[in-house]
Design a protein around this motif. Structure first.
Motif, PDB file in Angstrom:
ATOM      1  N   SER A   7      29.374 -32.100  -5.384  1.00  0.00           N
ATOM      2  CA  SER A   7      28.769 -30.824  -5.007  1.00  0.00           C
ATOM      3  C   SER A   7      29.809 -30.000  -4.251  1.00  0.00           C
ATOM      4  CB  SER A   7      27.550 -31.047  -4.104  1.00  0.00           C
ATOM      5  OG  SER A   7      26.519 -31.739  -4.789  1.00  0.00           O
ATOM      6  N   VAL A   8      30.067 -28.789  -4.735  1.00  0.00           N
ATOM      7  CA  VAL A   8      31.028 -27.895  -4.091  1.00  0.00           C
ATOM      8  C   VAL A   8      30.251 -26.861  -3.279  1.00  0.00           C
ATOM      9  CG1 VAL A   8      32.964 -26.316  -4.389  1.00  0.00           C
ATOM     10  CG2 VAL A   8      32.637 -28.207  -6.008  1.00  0.00           C
ATOM     11  N   LEU A   9      30.497 -26.817  -1.968  1.00  0.00           N
ATOM     12  CA  LEU A   9      29.815 -25.884  -1.086  1.00  0.00           C
ATOM     13  C   LEU A   9      30.717 -24.680  -0.834  1.00  0.00           C
ATOM     14  CD1 LEU A   9      28.418 -28.361   1.612  1.00  0.00           C
ATOM     15  CD2 LEU A   9      27.597 -27.920  -0.712  1.00  0.00           C
ATOM     16  N   VAL A  10      30.128 -23.486  -0.872  1.00  0.00           N
ATOM     17  CA  VAL A  10      30.883 -22.248  -0.656  1.00  0.00           C
ATOM     18  C   VAL A  10      30.125 -21.373   0.332  1.00  0.00           C
ATOM     19  CG1 VAL A  10      31.897 -20.199  -1.723  1.00  0.00           C
ATOM     20  CG2 VAL A  10      31.757 -22.331  -3.032  1.00  0.00           C
ATOM     21  N   ILE A  11      30.827 -20.904   1.367  1.00  0.00           N
ATOM     22  CA  ILE A  11      30.240 -19.907   2.262  1.00  0.00           C
ATOM     23  C   ILE A  11      30.952 -18.581   2.035  1.00  0.00           C
ATOM     24  CG2 ILE A  11      29.479 -21.524   4.037  1.00  0.00           C
ATOM     25  CD1 ILE A  11      32.021 -20.654   5.634  1.00  0.00           C
ATOM     26  N   THR A  12      30.199 -17.491   2.126  1.00  0.00           N
ATOM     27  CA  THR A  12      30.796 -16.184   1.864  1.00  0.00           C
ATOM     28  C   THR A  12      30.134 -15.106   2.706  1.00  0.00           C
ATOM     29  OG1 THR A  12      31.378 -14.612   0.104  1.00  0.00           O
ATOM     30  CG2 THR A  12      29.247 -15.713  -0.077  1.00  0.00           C
ATOM     31  N   TYR A  13      30.925 -14.065   2.990  1.00  0.00           N
ATOM     32  CA  TYR A  13      30.418 -12.905   3.722  1.00  0.00           C
ATOM     33  C   TYR A  13      31.370 -11.739   3.470  1.00  0.00           C
ATOM     34  CZ  TYR A  13      29.149  -9.729   7.509  1.00  0.00           C
ATOM     35  OH  TYR A  13      28.764  -8.629   8.227  1.00  0.00           O
ATOM     36  N   LYS A  14      30.832 -10.644   2.958  1.00  0.00           N
ATOM     37  CA  LYS A  14      31.613  -9.424   2.697  1.00  0.00           C
ATOM     38  C   LYS A  14      32.874  -9.726   1.882  1.00  0.00           C
ATOM     39  CE  LYS A  14      32.308  -6.408   5.907  1.00  0.00           C
ATOM     40  NZ  LYS A  14      32.645  -5.747   7.209  1.00  0.00           N
ATOM     41  N   GLN A  15      32.703 -10.415   0.765  1.00  0.00           N
ATOM     42  CA  GLN A  15      33.855 -10.807  -0.044  1.00  0.00           C
ATOM     43  C   GLN A  15      33.672 -10.408  -1.516  1.00  0.00           C
ATOM     44  OE1 GLN A  15      33.870 -14.978   1.116  1.00  0.00           O
ATOM     45  NE2 GLN A  15      35.515 -14.635   2.586  1.00  0.00           N
ATOM     46  N   GLU A  16      33.133  -9.207  -1.735  1.00  0.00           N
ATOM     47  CA  GLU A  16      32.860  -8.766  -3.095  1.00  0.00           C
ATOM     48  C   GLU A  16      34.120  -8.690  -3.952  1.00  0.00           C
ATOM     49  OE1 GLU A  16      31.081  -4.896  -2.943  1.00  0.00           O
ATOM     50  OE2 GLU A  16      32.874  -3.912  -2.139  1.00  0.00           O
ATOM     51  N   TYR A  32      34.007 -31.762 -14.003  1.00  0.00           N
ATOM     52  CA  TYR A  32      34.053 -32.793 -12.970  1.00  0.00           C
ATOM     53  C   TYR A  32      33.255 -32.432 -11.723  1.00  0.00           C
ATOM     54  CZ  TYR A  32      37.598 -34.710 -15.980  1.00  0.00           C
ATOM     55  OH  TYR A  32      38.256 -35.228 -17.076  1.00  0.00           O
ATOM     56  N   ILE A  33      32.448 -31.389 -11.803  1.00  0.00           N
ATOM     57  CA  ILE A  33      31.578 -31.056 -10.677  1.00  0.00           C
ATOM     58  C   ILE A  33      30.123 -31.007 -11.147  1.00  0.00           C
ATOM     59  CG2 ILE A  33      33.337 -29.820  -9.360  1.00  0.00           C
ATOM     60  CD1 ILE A  33      32.190 -27.209 -10.375  1.00  0.00           C
ATOM     61  N   TYR A  34      29.243 -31.313 -10.224  1.00  0.00           N
ATOM     62  CA  TYR A  34      27.820 -31.399 -10.525  1.00  0.00           C
ATOM     63  C   TYR A  34      27.091 -30.088 -10.235  1.00  0.00           C
ATOM     64  CZ  TYR A  34      22.954 -32.906  -9.914  1.00  0.00           C
ATOM     65  OH  TYR A  34      21.593 -33.018  -9.988  1.00  0.00           O
ATOM     66  N   GLU A  35      27.508 -29.423  -9.145  1.00  0.00           N
ATOM     67  CA  GLU A  35      26.844 -28.183  -8.755  1.00  0.00           C
ATOM     68  C   GLU A  35      27.735 -27.394  -7.803  1.00  0.00           C
ATOM     69  OE1 GLU A  35      23.239 -29.265  -6.719  1.00  0.00           O
ATOM     70  OE2 GLU A  35      24.312 -30.420  -5.182  1.00  0.00           O
ATOM     71  N   ILE A  36      27.494 -26.088  -7.755  1.00  0.00           N
ATOM     72  CA  ILE A  36      28.158 -25.201  -6.802  1.00  0.00           C
ATOM     73  C   ILE A  36      27.061 -24.568  -5.957  1.00  0.00           C
ATOM     74  CG2 ILE A  36      29.676 -23.212  -6.482  1.00  0.00           C
ATOM     75  CD1 ILE A  36      30.666 -23.672  -9.368  1.00  0.00           C
ATOM     76  N   CYS A  37      27.092 -24.821  -4.652  1.00  0.00           N
ATOM     77  CA  CYS A  37      26.081 -24.300  -3.739  1.00  0.00           C
ATOM     78  C   CYS A  37      26.712 -23.203  -2.884  1.00  0.00           C
ATOM     79  CB  CYS A  37      25.558 -25.413  -2.841  1.00  0.00           C
ATOM     80  SG  CYS A  37      24.899 -26.848  -3.739  1.00  0.00           S
ATOM     81  N   VAL A  38      26.186 -22.001  -2.980  1.00  0.00           N
ATOM     82  CA  VAL A  38      26.781 -20.858  -2.285  1.00  0.00           C
ATOM     83  C   VAL A  38      25.768 -20.255  -1.309  1.00  0.00           C
ATOM     84  CG1 VAL A  38      28.055 -18.701  -2.542  1.00  0.00           C
ATOM     85  CG2 VAL A  38      28.001 -20.345  -4.441  1.00  0.00           C
ATOM     86  N   THR A  82      22.810 -27.967   3.814  1.00  0.00           N
ATOM     87  CA  THR A  82      21.471 -28.451   3.457  1.00  0.00           C
ATOM     88  C   THR A  82      21.205 -28.331   1.957  1.00  0.00           C
ATOM     89  OG1 THR A  82      20.361 -26.301   3.730  1.00  0.00           O
ATOM     90  CG2 THR A  82      20.630 -27.661   5.703  1.00  0.00           C
ATOM     91  N   MET A  83      22.114 -27.717   1.205  1.00  0.00           N
ATOM     92  CA  MET A  83      21.853 -27.379  -0.191  1.00  0.00           C
ATOM     93  C   MET A  83      22.256 -28.436  -1.232  1.00  0.00           C
ATOM     94  SD  MET A  83      22.933 -23.323  -0.082  1.00  0.00           S
ATOM     95  CE  MET A  83      22.587 -23.027  -1.827  1.00  0.00           C
ATOM     96  N   PRO A  84      23.294 -29.259  -1.009  1.00  0.00           N
ATOM     97  CA  PRO A  84      23.771 -30.143  -2.084  1.00  0.00           C
ATOM     98  C   PRO A  84      22.872 -31.340  -2.350  1.00  0.00           C
ATOM     99  CG  PRO A  84      24.989 -30.602  -0.088  1.00  0.00           C
ATOM    100  CD  PRO A  84      24.139 -29.385   0.203  1.00  0.00           C
ATOM    101  N   THR A  85      22.944 -31.835  -3.592  1.00  0.00           N
ATOM    102  CA  THR A  85      22.204 -33.040  -3.986  1.00  0.00           C
ATOM    103  C   THR A  85      23.118 -34.090  -4.621  1.00  0.00           C
ATOM    104  OG1 THR A  85      21.665 -32.007  -6.124  1.00  0.00           O
ATOM    105  CG2 THR A  85      20.044 -31.779  -4.356  1.00  0.00           C
ATOM    106  N   GLY A  86      24.420 -33.809  -4.708  1.00  0.00           N
ATOM    107  CA  GLY A  86      25.356 -34.771  -5.271  1.00  0.00           C
ATOM    108  C   GLY A  86      25.725 -35.877  -4.295  1.00  0.00           C
TER     109      GLY A  86
END
Length: 314
Positions: A7-16, A32-38, A82-86
């Motif tokens: 599970s790949v976690l991504v945080i973002t703010y004002k990055q359009e 090779y990844i199961y999910e992307i949680c943003v 709190t978002m990933p399940t991998g």
């Protein structure tokens, strides 16, 4: 043994302008990844609309969340956790990139070593590449985790960090909420939990993360943020004790070095320079220093500050 679910976690703010670059680099390794949680921290620009477009295009791969109202970077990190399940977790900032082929190598490494993703408290370190606005770049190696059996003390001194690290979900489940709302004082207490709770540390000699220096949203600190950041270390000591970590005498002196250096850096108190250096000498740990990549980084810093016609790549 099948490949682990990463599970790949991504945080973002004002990055359009750059979040698409980050997502594209992760998606390129989708085998090779199961999910992307943003988790978007209530961006006032078009970041959320871009995330919705990606989620619609890759509904089985991308999960998105939007905070409302804005909760600050450190609480946002705790939210995305709190978002990933991998079984394996890693994090990429919205303005960074994963290393090319990194997730493939991690998945293969776990399979080769027979690592039990369900039950082991493990962390896999790679190197990270730092790129400056003028194009100069340096690869910081995390090889010291294979030489010294104390990842926490290495991280405390800044010899290693969590950039690009892949670790078991079991470690993630142990993380404590320390965000203090929007306060910057939680930074170190939050980051060091990875080293505190990991029991096995592995190292792969390849770039796991690409970091763009001096380009993030926290480049400039106002006086209020400087005052908050002066509390990072006192708050860290409190949290470390709560986590059951006993700091050595040298560790505590090193923290004094960091705090006095901050006074010089933030407020221009030149009288603190010699005191900071004295604390550093008293806290110096030869074994940790020689195992680290510090000399390589110092040489790069010196070269960068000298006039140079061509881009430096180290």
């Amino acid at each position: 043994m099948e490949f682990p679910r990463i599970s790949v976690l991504v945080i973002t703010y004002k990055q359009e302008d750059i979040i698409g670059r980050t997502l594209d680099a992760i998606i390129a390794q989708h085998d090779y990844i199961y999910e992307i949680c943003v988790s978007d921290d209530c961006s006032p620009d078009g970041t959320w609309q871009i995330l919705q477009m990606y989620q619609q295009k890759y509904p089985k791969l991308i999960k998105i969340h939007r905070n409302n109202p804005n909760i600050g970077i450190f609480e946002n990190i705790e939210k995305v956790r709190t978002m990933p399940t991998g079984e394996v977790v890693t994090m990429v900032a919205g303005d960074d990139l994963p290393g090319e082929g990194w997730y493939k190598r991690v998945a293969e490494f776990i399979k080769e070593k027979g690592i039990d993703c369900q039950n082991e408290l493990f962390c896999i370190y790679g190197d990270y590449k730092c790129i400056y606005p003028n194009g100069d770049s340096v690869v910081h190696k995390h090889s010291s985790v294979a030489k010294v059996d104390n990842a926490f003390r290495l991280a405390l001194r800044g010899f290693i960090n969590g950039r690009g690290c892949c670790y078991s979900r079991k470690i993630l489940d142990k993380f404590k909420k320390v965000s203090q709302g929007k306060s910057h004082i939680a930074e170190n207490a939050q980051d060091r939990q990875l080293q505190i709770f990991s029991e096995k540390n592995y190292y792969i000699p390849m770039v796991g993360n690409v970091y763009y220096a001096k380009q993030g949203i926290s480049v400039h600190l106002n006086d209020n943020l400087k005052k908050e950041r002066m509390q990072i270390w006192p708050y860290s000591i409190k949290c470390f004790k709560d986590f059951g970590i006993e700091l050595s005498k040298k560790d505590l002196i090193f923290i004094k070095h960091r705090m006095t250096y901050q006074e010089y850096l933030y407020w221009g108190k030149k009288s603190k320079v010699l005191l900071s250096f004295w604390f550093y000498l008293r806290s110096f740990d030869f074994k940790l220093f020689m195992a680290s990549d510090t000399l390589h980084g110092v040489w790069f810093a010196i070269r960068r500050r000298l006039p140079h016609k061509y881009v430096i790549n180290m």
